[in-house]
Design an enzyme around this catalytic site. Structure first.
Site, PDB file in Angstrom:
ATOM      1  N   ASP A  50      32.827  42.753  34.130  1.00 39.50           N
ATOM      2  CA  ASP A  50      33.901  41.884  34.630  1.00 39.50           C
ATOM      3  C   ASP A  50      35.084  42.747  35.068  1.00 39.50           C
ATOM      4  OD1 ASP A  50      36.006  39.907  34.921  1.00 39.50           O
ATOM      5  OD2 ASP A  50      34.749  38.554  33.748  1.00 39.50           O
ATOM      6  N   SER A  91      36.621  34.709  37.675  1.00 40.26           N
ATOM      7  CA  SER A  91      35.319  35.015  37.081  1.00 40.26           C
ATOM      8  C   SER A  91      34.404  33.802  37.080  1.00 40.26           C
ATOM      9  CB  SER A  91      35.498  35.521  35.647  1.00 40.26           C
ATOM     10  OG  SER A  91      36.205  36.730  35.661  1.00 40.26           O
TER      11      SER A  91
HETATM   12 MG    MG Z   1      33.924  37.511  32.189  1.00 42.88          MG
HETATM   13 ZN    ZN Z   2      40.213  38.404  35.050  1.00 38.92          ZN
END
Ligand code: MG
Ligand code: ZN
Length: 382
Positions: A50, A91
């Site tokens: 991420d 995300s």
């Molecule tokens: Mg994430």
């Molecule tokens: Zn973020």
């Protein structure tokens, strides 16, 4: 001259007509075995860092004696990390693109831009009798893992997202967020409900060695590593490397030999970006890189597993500063938020070659389907 030409054409036409059936027959005989030989993946492991853009990969690699396991991937592509509502994705929309093959709005979990739920690749894998798993260093109901299993217009509806774990037959999951299962507003105890469905659910309250032992006899297994967010690795979170490989072995160790889909997320590279903390980013990247290395070691032995590494977006506008040296890694941030930088995609294993080139984030979903050998989905579903 012209008459001769017409005669030749007529003769060729007749010749074609008479030999056509035989020609088609031969082509079929030649083409069919070749098509069957296109390798498909028995297993897919999708690893998501991420907030891991090229700055994070560059700094993390320089800080690791200039080596990363990402160098082991033969195929590299680039995806465009955009959402339907914003140029720069969050995300939730990004993971929904990977999981469901749709561009959607920021905050959306497993629903399209009209808020209609879309079946995820994990859910479809289950209907096709594959085994499935999710591992994250955030809560397991956080946007990235949630988009593979839940359907909600609001990524922060954690208690509702936790309920969606009961709507699936997911075989393995590990991450934080115990409180969204058993300390809920509605006073339901989803851990008890999952146990009634045949799951072994373990939590941070139990000794990790016992957790591993009880997992061995489990048909389906969940590990909740903390009440809320797991700690950063530097502050003591220690399950990620172990649970990632435990997930691979758990899903693969199957008498029916069904194959599996597993998503593994290094969630907190993003949090280091939001905090503008270079050390946080690099430490989380190094751990993720070790996980990638172990997964690759396993997949190379297995030979039937497609491994993909990518990010949902970049976070922090993070870059290696022009005065940096390999021993003094000076870095810059341009933001405390996500950026729209293009994102690299690394692939190895059956179907990996499809991941070369530049494409939309949701194309990763269609490429994974193709790698599994599943029938193509109509473009209107996008
Ligand atoms: Mg994430
Ligand atoms: Zn973020």
């Amino acid at each position: 001259m012209r008459n001769l030409l017409i005669l030749v054409i007529i003769l060729q036409f007749c010749a074609c007509k008479t030999t056509q059936p035989e020609t088609i027959y031969i082509e079929k005989e030649v083409l069919a075995p070749r098509e069957l030989k296109k390798p498909t993946a028995k297993n897919i492991i999708l690893l998501i860092g991420d907030g891991m853009g090229m700055g994070q990969i560059s700094a993390g690699t320089y800080a690791s004696n200039n080596k990363t396991n990402l160098e082991r991937f033969p195929v590299i592509g680039i995806h465009k990390p955009t959402a339907s509502s914003h140029l720069v994705t969050d995300s939730a929309a990004a993971a929904t693109a990977f999981a469901c093959g749709v561009k959607t709005f920021n905050k959306a979990i497993g629903v399209d831009k009209d808020s209609i739920p879309v079946t995820s690749i994990l859910e479809e894998a289950e209907t096709k009798n594959l085994r499935t798993g999710l591992v994250a260093t955030s809560t397991i109901v956080h946007a990235t893992p949630a988009s593979f299993i839940a359907h909600n217009v609001n990524r922060r509806a954690y208690e509702e997202i936790a309920e969606d774990f009961l709507a699936t037959e997911i075989d393995f999951f590990a991450g934080g967020g115990k409180q969204f299962f058993d300390l809920r507003e509605d006073e339901r105890n989803l851990i008890k409900e999952m146990e009634a469905k045949g799951y072994v659910i373990e939590t941070f309250l139990n000794d990790y060695a016992d957790v591993k032992m009880r997992m061995e006899n489990a048909e389906k297994f969940g590990y909740l590593s903390s009440n809320k967010d797991p700690l950063p690795r530097s502050q003591g979170r220690d399950y990620f490397e172990d649970m990632s490989m435990t997930a691979v072995n758990f899903l693969n160790n199957d008498v029916e030999d069904r194959g599996f889909f597993l998503m593994i997320e290094s969630s907190q590279i993003d949090w280091g970006g939001h905090a503008n903390e270079s050390d946080y980013i690099i430490d989380e990247f190094k751990e993720f890189d070790r996980v990638i290395g172990k997964v690759l070691d396993w997949a190379e032995q297995d030979g039937e597993t497609l491994v993909i590494v990518t990010a949902d977006h970049e976070t922090g506008g993070y870059a290696v500063h022009h005065e940096a040296t390999i021993d003094n890694l000076i870095t810059n941030f341009t933001s405390k938020k996500h950026t729209g930088d293009f994102i690299p995609v690394f692939a190895k294993g059956p179907g990996a070659e499809d991941f070369a080139g530049i494409y939309e984030n949701y194309d990763i979903y269609y490429k994974m389907r193709a790698a599994f050998g599943w029938p193509a989905k109509p473009a209107s579903n996008r």
